[in-house]
Design an enzyme around this catalytic site. Structure first.
Site, PDB file in Angstrom:
ATOM      1  N   ASP A 104       0.837  -1.200   0.000  1.00  0.00           N
ATOM      2  CA  ASP A 104       0.000   0.000   0.000  1.00  0.00           C
ATOM      3  C   ASP A 104       0.875   1.254   0.000  1.00  0.00           C
ATOM      4  OD1 ASP A 104      -2.090  -1.760   0.405  1.00  0.00           O
ATOM      5  OD2 ASP A 104      -2.113  -1.444   2.584  1.00  0.00           O
TER       6      ASP A 104
HETATM    7  N1  URA Z   1      -1.174  -5.939   3.916  1.00  0.00           N
HETATM    8  C1  URA Z   1      -1.643  -4.670   3.938  1.00  0.00           C
HETATM    9  O1  URA Z   1      -2.664  -4.397   4.536  1.00  0.00           O
HETATM   10  N2  URA Z   1      -0.959  -3.732   3.279  1.00  0.00           N
HETATM   11  C2  URA Z   1       0.192  -3.976   2.620  1.00  0.00           C
HETATM   12  O2  URA Z   1       0.783  -3.057   2.033  1.00  0.00           O
HETATM   13  C3  URA Z   1       0.676  -5.292   2.615  1.00  0.00           C
HETATM   14  C4  URA Z   1      -0.035  -6.254   3.268  1.00  0.00           C
END
Ligand code: URA
Length: 234
Positions: A104
């Site tokens: 993310d």
């Molecule tokens: N899980 C999440 O919630 N975000 C990420 O970036 C990776 C795994």
């Protein structure tokens, strides 16, 4: 035909300037003869190029690790956001690298890139179950019941069923989470389903690879041995 310094840099011998010094020092031979001119054109299919006496194969496969900072989206392009591609230094631009899975925008840590489509698909395939370890800071405190719920396989608020995962409380508001899948916002949603809002997330390991001491925002090329371990994690 390609320049000797580019060929060497592309095979992980160092940056262009490091490679130039290596060539000058006499560490590189072309068909058995020491070559000190790094701008010389070579044909890797026909000439044998050795570094410290070891032949370098004409394999242009590339796998690199980034320690991703927050604020960049995992995409090859985006109209409004900064992308992780902008963090690739010049020697890794135009090498057809694609991110392996995604982190993310707010998540930091280990993100791989490769130009090998087969390897990419194997690494993100849910069948391969490559474990990924995340460090999370979160609201609330993880309990034994939370640990058990993760181990049994959580059902998220929208009904999505997750595979068994490992939750390891480190202290109040701090945990390690190991998952073998890559569902959208998976760790944040898993923690939220147990009432723990994630406030910070960092991926620390993927399969046999860890961030090690790689500074935030920096990239390094994986060695041939690390690529082999990635392909055969057992
Ligand atoms: N899980 C999440 O919630 N975000 C990420 O970036 C990776 C795994």
């Amino acid at each position: 035909m390609e320049r000797l310094d580019k060929f060497l840099a592309d095979r992980g011998a160092g940056t262009r300037s490091q490679v130039k010094l290596l060539v000058k020092s006499g560490a590189v031979t072309v068909d058995g003869r020491v070559e000190r001119d790094s701008s010389r054109k070579v044909d890797p299919a026909k000439e044998q190029i050795c570094l410290h006496g070891e032949p370098l194969v004409a394999d242009s496969r590339l796998v690199v690790m980034l320690n991703k900072p927050a604020g960049f989206v995992t995409a090859t392009e985006d109209k409004t956001e900064k992308t992780v591609m902008q963090l690739l230094p010049p020697e890794f631009q135009n090498r057809d690298l694609k991110p392996v899975g995604r982190l993310d925008k707010a998540t930091e840590g280990l993100l791989l890139f490769t130009n090998d489509g087969d390897l990419l698909h194997r690494l993100i395939s849910p069948k391969k179950e490559v474990p990924k370890i995340y460090y999370a800071r979160h609201e609330g405190e993880a309990s034994l019941a939370d640990v058990q719920a993760f181990a049994q396989g959580l059902t998220l608020r929208d009904g999505t069923v997750c595979r068994s995962a490992r939750l390891e409380p480190l202290g109040p508001g701090e945990s390690l989470v190991t998952v073998c899948e890559g569902k959208y916002h998976q760790v944040r949603r898993m923690m939220a389903s147990r009432g723990m809002t994630v406030t910070y997330l960092e991926r620390r390991a993927e399969g046999p690879l860890t961030l090690g001491g790689l500074p935030r925002g920096e990239i390094r090329q994986l060695t041939a041995e690390e690529i082999m371990q990635l392909e055969m994690p057992e």
